[in-house]
Design a protein around this motif. Sequence first.
Motif, PDB file in Angstrom:
ATOM      1  N   SER A   9      25.632 -34.343 -74.727  1.00 44.37           N
ATOM      2  CA  SER A   9      24.867 -35.719 -74.227  1.00 44.37           C
ATOM      3  C   SER A   9      25.791 -36.816 -73.793  1.00 44.37           C
ATOM      4  O   SER A   9      25.692 -37.446 -72.753  1.00 44.37           O
ATOM      5  N   THR A  10      26.837 -37.060 -74.549  1.00 40.34           N
ATOM      6  CA  THR A  10      27.727 -38.361 -74.415  1.00 40.34           C
ATOM      7  C   THR A  10      28.274 -37.852 -73.345  1.00 40.34           C
ATOM      8  O   THR A  10      28.888 -38.755 -72.193  1.00 40.34           O
ATOM      9  N   ALA A  11      29.053 -36.560 -73.215  1.00 39.95           N
ATOM     10  CA  ALA A  11      29.916 -36.038 -72.146  1.00 39.95           C
ATOM     11  C   ALA A  11      28.910 -36.148 -70.579  1.00 39.95           C
ATOM     12  O   ALA A  11      29.494 -36.539 -69.625  1.00 39.95           O
ATOM     13  N   ALA A  12      27.813 -35.782 -70.633  1.00 42.16           N
ATOM     14  CA  ALA A  12      26.805 -35.613 -69.605  1.00 42.16           C
ATOM     15  C   ALA A  12      26.648 -36.859 -69.000  1.00 42.16           C
ATOM     16  O   ALA A  12      26.316 -37.024 -67.803  1.00 42.16           O
ATOM     17  N   SER A  13      26.292 -37.982 -69.776  1.00 40.91           N
ATOM     18  CA  SER A  13      26.079 -39.195 -69.350  1.00 40.91           C
ATOM     19  C   SER A  13      26.521 -40.027 -68.520  1.00 40.91           C
ATOM     20  O   SER A  13      26.387 -41.102 -68.103  1.00 40.91           O
ATOM     21  N   ILE A  14      28.029 -39.520 -68.381  1.00 39.75           N
ATOM     22  CA  ILE A  14      29.076 -40.129 -67.602  1.00 39.75           C
ATOM     23  C   ILE A  14      28.423 -40.053 -66.303  1.00 39.75           C
ATOM     24  O   ILE A  14      28.581 -41.002 -65.227  1.00 39.75           O
ATOM     25  N   ALA A  15      27.683 -38.849 -65.771  1.00 44.46           N
ATOM     26  CA  ALA A  15      26.848 -38.757 -64.430  1.00 44.46           C
ATOM     27  C   ALA A  15      25.732 -39.305 -64.572  1.00 44.46           C
ATOM     28  O   ALA A  15      25.174 -39.681 -63.484  1.00 44.46           O
ATOM     29  N   THR A  16      24.899 -39.069 -65.681  1.00 41.47           N
ATOM     30  CA  THR A  16      23.568 -39.425 -65.659  1.00 41.47           C
ATOM     31  C   THR A  16      23.261 -41.014 -65.766  1.00 41.47           C
ATOM     32  O   THR A  16      22.096 -41.373 -65.034  1.00 41.47           O
ATOM     33  N   VAL A  17      23.866 -41.503 -66.797  1.00 41.72           N
ATOM     34  CA  VAL A  17      23.594 -42.992 -66.849  1.00 41.72           C
ATOM     35  C   VAL A  17      23.801 -43.852 -65.505  1.00 41.72           C
ATOM     36  O   VAL A  17      22.805 -44.463 -65.194  1.00 41.72           O
ATOM     37  N   PRO A  18      24.796 -43.416 -64.779  1.00 36.16           N
ATOM     38  CA  PRO A  18      24.767 -44.518 -63.480  1.00 36.16           C
ATOM     39  C   PRO A  18      23.823 -44.079 -62.442  1.00 36.16           C
ATOM     40  O   PRO A  18      23.464 -45.088 -61.746  1.00 36.16           O
ATOM     41  N   VAL A  19      23.345 -42.950 -62.579  1.00 35.85           N
ATOM     42  CA  VAL A  19      22.072 -42.625 -61.544  1.00 35.85           C
ATOM     43  C   VAL A  19      20.910 -43.383 -62.089  1.00 35.85           C
ATOM     44  O   VAL A  19      20.342 -44.068 -61.245  1.00 35.85           O
ATOM     45  N   VAL A  20      20.435 -43.398 -63.463  1.00 31.15           N
ATOM     46  CA  VAL A  20      19.416 -44.147 -63.921  1.00 31.15           C
ATOM     47  C   VAL A  20      19.455 -45.779 -63.524  1.00 31.15           C
ATOM     48  O   VAL A  20      18.707 -46.437 -62.982  1.00 31.15           O
ATOM     49  N   ILE A  21      20.849 -46.148 -63.888  1.00 38.77           N
ATOM     50  CA  ILE A  21      21.266 -47.480 -63.577  1.00 38.77           C
ATOM     51  C   ILE A  21      21.119 -47.866 -62.136  1.00 38.77           C
ATOM     52  O   ILE A  21      20.392 -48.950 -61.596  1.00 38.77           O
ATOM     53  N   HIS A  22      21.533 -47.163 -61.131  1.00 37.37           N
ATOM     54  CA  HIS A  22      21.349 -47.190 -59.911  1.00 37.37           C
ATOM     55  C   HIS A  22      19.865 -47.312 -59.435  1.00 37.37           C
ATOM     56  O   HIS A  22      19.472 -48.154 -58.647  1.00 37.37           O
ATOM     57  N   TRP A  23      19.101 -46.507 -59.932  1.00 34.41           N
ATOM     58  CA  TRP A  23      17.482 -46.422 -59.505  1.00 34.41           C
ATOM     59  C   TRP A  23      16.981 -47.649 -59.926  1.00 34.41           C
ATOM     60  O   TRP A  23      16.186 -48.309 -59.520  1.00 34.41           O
ATOM     61  N   ILE A  24      17.380 -48.275 -61.272  1.00 34.32           N
ATOM     62  CA  ILE A  24      16.821 -49.366 -61.744  1.00 34.32           C
ATOM     63  C   ILE A  24      17.191 -50.706 -60.897  1.00 34.32           C
ATOM     64  O   ILE A  24      16.452 -51.268 -60.427  1.00 34.32           O
ATOM     65  N   THR A  25      18.300 -50.625 -60.526  1.00 34.51           N
ATOM     66  CA  THR A  25      19.077 -51.914 -59.932  1.00 34.51           C
ATOM     67  C   THR A  25      18.480 -51.940 -58.545  1.00 34.51           C
ATOM     68  O   THR A  25      18.401 -52.986 -57.823  1.00 34.51           O
ATOM     69  N   LYS A  26      17.955 -50.903 -58.013  1.00 36.23           N
ATOM     70  CA  LYS A  26      17.359 -50.695 -56.722  1.00 36.23           C
ATOM     71  C   LYS A  26      15.929 -51.026 -56.544  1.00 36.23           C
ATOM     72  O   LYS A  26      15.281 -50.842 -55.405  1.00 36.23           O
ATOM     73  N   GLY A  27      15.495 -51.101 -57.907  1.00 40.93           N
ATOM     74  CA  GLY A  27      13.963 -51.392 -57.897  1.00 40.93           C
ATOM     75  C   GLY A  27      13.206 -50.299 -57.676  1.00 40.93           C
ATOM     76  O   GLY A  27      11.735 -50.279 -57.308  1.00 40.93           O
TER      77      GLY A  27
END
Length: 309
Positions: free
Chosen positions: A291-309
């Motif tokens: 999960s830590t290795a995969a989060s390199i790709a998944t966390v930015p997707v979630v942050i992008h979605w959040i910051t774009k509203g």
Amino acid sequence: MLAIFLKTLPFFLVIGTGWLAGRTRFFPPEATGWLTKFVFYFALSAMLFRFAATLDVASLFDPAFVLAYLSGSAALWALGFAVARWRRQPLAAAAMEAHTAMTGNTGFLGVPMLVVLLGERAIGPVLMVLTIDMVVFSTLITLIVTAARQGRVRLSTLVPLLRGIVSNPMIVSMLAGLAWAGLQLPMPGPLDEFLALLGASATPGALFAIGASLAGRAAERMGPALWLSFAKLVLHPLAVGIAALAVFGVEPYAAGVMIAAASLPVAGNVYILAQYFGTAVQRVSAAILISTAASIATVPVVIHWITKG
């Protein structure tokens, strides 16, 4: 999307540096243990106290936020438990898998990273998520595993459990900071600079310690570990997002912080619990690594979605 990835990349590069140092044994396991202790008892506690001391205590507790995170996380906990029991896992192992599926690395990764990425307004929601995870769900897993082993929960089990909660330096530092804020005490300049200086070491120290601790983990029991990683990185933010936005109507910014916190990889302290109880140790260890290795790709997707509203 690329801009968000580039913002999160330095955090994961520090984790990778720690992993490389641990893998080559330039940074041995003993050093990782002492660094983790320094971050846990000193650096992170200073950061949490300073953060909490600046909060508006009256507006911190939002019942809708608490109910949304509790219900979304509990729903995923129940799903993880049901899947484990469907695979004919014993009660204790099923409970540990369920705990793994919804316990994120909010303390060592979330507090340093999300405040930087989402702004200082994220402090309150992140601390609320951290408190719920440590107090509610850590207590739940301890009670269930103990009951499964002993047939019932005894008073002798509850006393050390409560003692462990109230002596946890992260909880103590948060409560002390909130008391400071509630009493509206002034923060002397030297004290503020001391806390800022010590707390500044929490981010690189915690991230390096995460990476170094991953160096000794093996990716065994891949099937269950992949499922647990998927549940943590994808299903957990989805569950709390539905609860926050569709059911309880949490304010959008706070809901976004909650979802971001839920998208974090499996916390390292879950392995400590699994090792202490002697159940599902390999699955938990592999889930933390994957999960830590995969989060390199998944966390930015979630942050992008959040910051774009």
